[in-house]
Design a protein around this motif. Structure first.
Motif, PDB file in Angstrom:
ATOM      1  N   CYS A  37       3.064  -2.266  -0.066  1.00  0.00           N
ATOM      2  CA  CYS A  37       3.101  -1.166  -1.022  1.00  0.00           C
ATOM      3  C   CYS A  37       3.414  -1.681  -2.427  1.00  0.00           C
ATOM      4  O   CYS A  37       4.481  -2.263  -2.677  1.00  0.00           O
ATOM      5  N   GLY A  38       2.471  -1.486  -3.347  1.00  0.00           N
ATOM      6  CA  GLY A  38       2.688  -1.874  -4.737  1.00  0.00           C
ATOM      7  C   GLY A  38       2.623  -3.363  -4.984  1.00  0.00           C
ATOM      8  O   GLY A  38       2.974  -3.836  -6.073  1.00  0.00           O
ATOM      9  N   GLY A  41      -2.790  -5.064  -0.816  1.00  0.00           N
ATOM     10  CA  GLY A  41      -1.907  -4.293  -1.674  1.00  0.00           C
ATOM     11  C   GLY A  41      -2.380  -2.859  -1.736  1.00  0.00           C
ATOM     12  O   GLY A  41      -3.586  -2.598  -1.860  1.00  0.00           O
ATOM     13  N   SER A  42      -1.467  -1.917  -1.639  1.00  0.00           N
ATOM     14  CA  SER A  42      -1.876  -0.513  -1.615  1.00  0.00           C
ATOM     15  C   SER A  42      -0.859   0.346  -2.336  1.00  0.00           C
ATOM     16  O   SER A  42       0.249  -0.089  -2.650  1.00  0.00           O
ATOM     17  N   GLY A  43      -1.257   1.588  -2.575  1.00  0.00           N
ATOM     18  CA  GLY A  43      -0.348   2.576  -3.130  1.00  0.00           C
ATOM     19  C   GLY A  43       0.316   3.363  -2.024  1.00  0.00           C
ATOM     20  O   GLY A  43       0.262   2.984  -0.841  1.00  0.00           O
ATOM     21  N   ASP A  66       9.982   1.295  -0.974  1.00  0.00           N
ATOM     22  CA  ASP A  66       8.687   0.857  -0.436  1.00  0.00           C
ATOM     23  C   ASP A  66       7.909   0.059  -1.479  1.00  0.00           C
ATOM     24  O   ASP A  66       7.214  -0.910  -1.141  1.00  0.00           O
ATOM     25  N   TRP A  67       7.987   0.470  -2.738  1.00  0.00           N
ATOM     26  CA  TRP A  67       7.205  -0.167  -3.802  1.00  0.00           C
ATOM     27  C   TRP A  67       7.768  -1.556  -4.119  1.00  0.00           C
ATOM     28  O   TRP A  67       8.978  -1.745  -4.172  1.00  0.00           O
ATOM     29  N   ALA A  68       6.882  -2.516  -4.302  1.00  0.00           N
ATOM     30  CA  ALA A  68       7.295  -3.898  -4.526  1.00  0.00           C
ATOM     31  C   ALA A  68       8.156  -4.018  -5.781  1.00  0.00           C
ATOM     32  O   ALA A  68       7.847  -3.431  -6.822  1.00  0.00           O
ATOM     33  N   ALA A  69       9.242  -4.801  -5.660  1.00  0.00           N
ATOM     34  CA  ALA A  69      10.138  -5.036  -6.803  1.00  0.00           C
ATOM     35  C   ALA A  69      10.611  -6.482  -6.770  1.00  0.00           C
ATOM     36  O   ALA A  69      10.952  -7.011  -5.701  1.00  0.00           O
ATOM     37  N   THR A  88      10.883  -7.800  -2.890  1.00  0.00           N
ATOM     38  CA  THR A  88      11.086  -6.957  -1.709  1.00  0.00           C
ATOM     39  C   THR A  88      10.030  -5.867  -1.718  1.00  0.00           C
ATOM     40  O   THR A  88       9.750  -5.257  -2.753  1.00  0.00           O
ATOM     41  N   VAL A  89       9.451  -5.617  -0.571  1.00  0.00           N
ATOM     42  CA  VAL A  89       8.340  -4.675  -0.496  1.00  0.00           C
ATOM     43  C   VAL A  89       8.262  -4.095   0.907  1.00  0.00           C
ATOM     44  O   VAL A  89       8.562  -4.760   1.905  1.00  0.00           O
ATOM     45  N   GLY A  90       7.868  -2.825   0.995  1.00  0.00           N
ATOM     46  CA  GLY A  90       7.618  -2.210   2.286  1.00  0.00           C
ATOM     47  C   GLY A  90       6.257  -2.625   2.810  1.00  0.00           C
ATOM     48  O   GLY A  90       5.307  -2.802   2.040  1.00  0.00           O
TER      49      GLY A  90
END
Length: 798
Positions: A613-614, A517-519, A543-546, A553-555
């Motif tokens: 991401c996130g 996991g990253s920013g 891109d940020w996880a939601a 969904t996440v990039g």
């Protein structure tokens, strides 16, 4: 009688000073090395032997090797307690890593001064049934069963309060306070347990997903740990996990050597290091013993007339053997005394080398063992020379026949050949070790280690946010900080999380893939090399996880290996495609592909990585990696410490350069190479010592030949080469012995590394040339002196 033996021995030492000094030096060095290594080995083999019922205690481990990961020593404590249902299990004990759960606060205040509770663990009340711990004040069991209680080690009590009389004192933290209800003595160094503070932790019986505890089982005397582990595996892992993950029970007494997970409480030892040290010390003693035998047999001609006279006067062979053995034992005892002095002088440096705090107690069984070994070496090394010299015939000796036969010559040459073989093998091994370490240090990691400052174990809620948090804003405002990158994984330790991907073509991967996991801006922040696509960016909100309607969904940015595993030889083709994890309902849209990144230790690193991401799954802590101007490093560190304390009440943080963290991975192998290098130097030194002694004898024996050759016109160099030829032939034979054996042993060591060098011929050739050159120089130094002597001085009595 004993007095006469000693007087005769001292007289012999005085008459043969060179022979005596060479033997004394050789045995002293060999014994000193053996004492140091024996002390180290004794300490390593004593780990956790002091714990109650240590032979019946096992730690639960989870084996993820079939899924491409390693064995993890942490487990869910609630699940672990279910093992008590088996009749083979007597009791269960747990130590919880509170840093992984945030169930306890590590940052506290006392009188407005901030402190970090170092090595804080949650313990179950039955701790004293599993750990031999000395409670200095209070009741440890009560403290571990009372909410808000804290037990401090003696060193922590002194660090925070300045005294150990701290019962009832309180430490404030964000969620309340701790009350000190027990103080215990610092744990000894020879245990795998490593905690300085203990706190009461409550385990949620409904939370069976969090693995944060070291779980120990004490088994019944006749229990079968293998069968029990199999039963627990079937109980804990079923359906889709059946056969993929299994339980292992690791004996407590073996943990120091066998436990290599990055999640260990402290770094364990390496049985390989102990074996190498022990083997090399034995070799040194053998070389010293060979020198003793060689030089004593070579000097036998000088003792022949003494033996003849003694026999003529009625001395028995047993008396002569006893006399020569007494001399040998006396040399060994003198060498032992010098060796002990050397040990005391070298012990501080040796402790730094092996990373231990060793002390020699001579008034113990270890001290007695030193004396026994010295006596044994004296007897064994002196036995053959004693039997050989005492076997001289009085009639032959006194009539002038001093021929010693082929046996003595064969023994001398064999031992010298073996010495040279050992020296060549050790030189090859030490050079290969250093080359392998240099190769590992030069391997591309996929990320940059320079100019990266790592702040470890930061609470997720403080940094892992879509918009920069107050702490991140404060850190990036520091002069000299160029960027802050957030990840939930320690790059030099291990992967914390995995997913089971289904590739864009619908094919299930069949295994698990490590994820980080990253920013935002992770490519730029870590210095990754982008092969296709782009970096995570705040410009792309998706891109940020939601989590929407039960689907995350996440990039994702994947490594080249992952792209190829998904079936894309052209990595750019996977950009824009979606990788799914149907088990967790995660849709990962590929936004970029980077070169492979090595995460973990150098021997078992993962390179098939996905950055999300996130996305943070259960990990309570994160790392912030600052890209900094290294010239301003001291200032930046101080500003980071201030910012953490003022913004987030985080005290005494773990701050290291990423380059230093990576170097720490190689520390164990560096120690092996240093040990081998030191012992190689000693082995070569002792071999030279033996060669010097034999060359001295050979030169004296062939003085008349040297004189005649000079009269006939031979040059000094030709005479030197003639005298050295005998020794160089032996070196050639030792090369034939050393090369194949060393090739097999070094190759076996190199096989432990995923990335390794190939053995090269020049190392072998260089080792042979070095030993041959040193041998030639040693012989030449003596032969040149003999060749420079005027022939008239040698032949005037002929």
């Amino acid at each position: 009688m004993l007095k006469n033996y000693i007087i005769t021995a001292l007289r012999a030492f005085k008459q043969q000073k060179q022979h005596f000094i060479l033997n004394l030096i050789g045995l002293s060095v060999g014994l000193a090395a053996a004492i140091l290594v024996a002390l180290f080995a004794q300490n390593e083999l004593s780990y956790d032997a002091q714990q109650p019922h240590a032979e019946r205690v096992y730690r639960i481990g989870q084996d993820f090797s079939k899924l491409g990961l390693s064995v993890i020593p942490i487990f869910n404590y609630t699940l672990g307690t279910q093992a008590i249902d088996y009749s083979q299990v007597e009791e269960v004990f747990g130590l919880t890593m509170v840093s992984l759960t945030r169930e306890a606060m590590v940052d506290v205040q006392y009188r407005d001064q901030g402190y970090k509770l170092n090595e804080l663990y949650g313990a179950t009340p039955n701790i004293e049934n599993f750990i031999d711990i000395n409670t200095l004040a209070g009741n440890l069991s009560d403290a571990m069963s009372t909410p808000g209680s804290l037990a401090l080690s003696e060193s922590e009590a002194l660090r925070i309060f300045g005294t150990v009389n701290v019962l009832g004192k309180t430490l404030q933290h964000e969620q309340g306070q701790y009350t000190v209800r027990a103080v215990f003595a610092d744990l000894p160094s020879n245990t795998h347990f490593s905690f300085k503070n203990l706190v009461d932790v409550k385990h949620d019986p409904t939370n069976l997903m969090t693995n944060s505890s070291y779980v120990y089982l004490r088994l019944a005397p006749q229990a079968d740990p293998i069968a029990l582990a199999d039963a627990l595996s079937k109980q804990y892992f079923y359906e889709e996990m059946s056969g993929k993950i299994s339980i292992e029970l690791h004996p407590l007494l073996d943990l120091h050597f066998t436990a290599k997970s990055p999640f260990e409480m402290k770094a364990g030892g390496a049985k390989q290091v102990v074996m190498i040290c022990a083997g090399l010390s034995v070799l040194l003693i053998l070389i010293a013993g060979f020198n003793f035998i060689n030089m004593t047999v070579a000097q036998s001609a000088k003792r022949a007339k003494e033996v003849g006279v003694r026999k003529a006067l009625g001395a028995s062979k047993a008396q002569l053997v006893t006399q020569f053995l007494a001399e040998s034992v006396l040399v060994a005892l003198l060498a032992m005394t010098i060796a002990c002095v050397l040990v005391e002088f070298l012990l501080p440096q040796f402790n730094l080398l092996v990373g231990r705090d060793l002390v020699v107690n001579y008034a113990s069984e270890f001290g007695l063992a030193i004396v026994v070994v010295a006596l044994t070496v004296g007897v064994l090394a002196g036995l053959y020379p004693a039997l050989f010299i005492s076997s001289f015939s009085a009639k032959r000796v006194l009539s002038g026949d001093l021929q010693r036969g082929n046996t003595a010559i064969w023994v001398r040459k064999s031992l010298l050949t073996l010495q040279a073989s050992l020296a060549i093998g050790l030189i090859i091994a030490s050079v290969t070790l250093f080359n392998q370490l240099a190769y590992l240090q030069s391997l591309p990691l996929g990320y940059q280690t320079q100019q990266r400052l790592v702040i470890s174990e930061l609470p997720v809620q403080e940094v892992f946010t879509k918009q920069p948090s107050a702490l991140i804003n404060r850190l990036t405002a520091i002069d000299g900080v160029e960027q802050a990158t957030i990840i939930d994984t320690r790059l030099t330790v291990s992967i914390n999380n995995t997913l089971q991907p289904t590739w864009p073509n619908g094919e299930f991967s069949g295994g698990i893939t490590p994820v980080i996991g990253s920013g935002f801006d992770v490519v730029k922040g870590l210095g990754l090399k982008l092969l296709a696509g782009r970096d995570f960016s705040q410009e792309f909100a998706g891109d940020w996880a939601a989590r929407i309607d039960g689907v995350t969904t996440v990039g994702t940015i994947i490594t080249e290996t992952v792209a190829k595993q998904a079936g894309y030889s052209n990595v750019a083709d996977i950009v824009g495609k979606t990788i799914k994890d149907t088990g967790r309902n995660v849709d990962m849209r590929v936004v970029g592909v980077v070169e492979d990144v090595k995460v973990g230790n150098v021997q078992d690193a993962n390179s098939n990585i996905m950055f999300l991401c996130g996305f943070n799954y259960l990990a309570p802590v994160s790392e912030v990696i600052l890209t900094v101007n290294q010239q301003q490093l001291p200032y930046i560190k101080q500003q980071v410490i201030t910012a953490l304390a003022e913004v987030s009440n985080i005290y005494q943080p773990k701050i290291n350069l990423l380059a230093d963290n990576y170097k720490a991975l190689l520390k164990g192998d560096e120690r092996i190479s240093q040990v081998v290098l030191i012992f190689t130097g000693l082995a070569v030194f002792l071999t030279c010592l033996g060669t010097f002694g034999l060359a001295s004898f050979a030169t004296v024996r062939r003085q008349k030949e040297v004189g005649i050759r000079k009269v006939l016109g031979a040059s000094r160099l030709s005479i030197v080469n003639i005298l050295a030829k005998e020794f160089l032939v032996l070196v050639g034979l030792s090369v034939a012995i050393a090369f194949p054996l060393t090739y097999l042993l070094v190759g076996d060591w190199l096989a432990n590394f995923n990335d390794r060098i190939e053995q090269v011929f020049w190392v072998y050739g260089a080792a042979a040339i070095v030993v041959a050159g040193i041998t030639w120089l040693t012989v030449a130094s003596l032969a040149f002196k003999a060749a420079s002597t005027r022939p008239s001085l040698i032949l005037r009595y002929e």
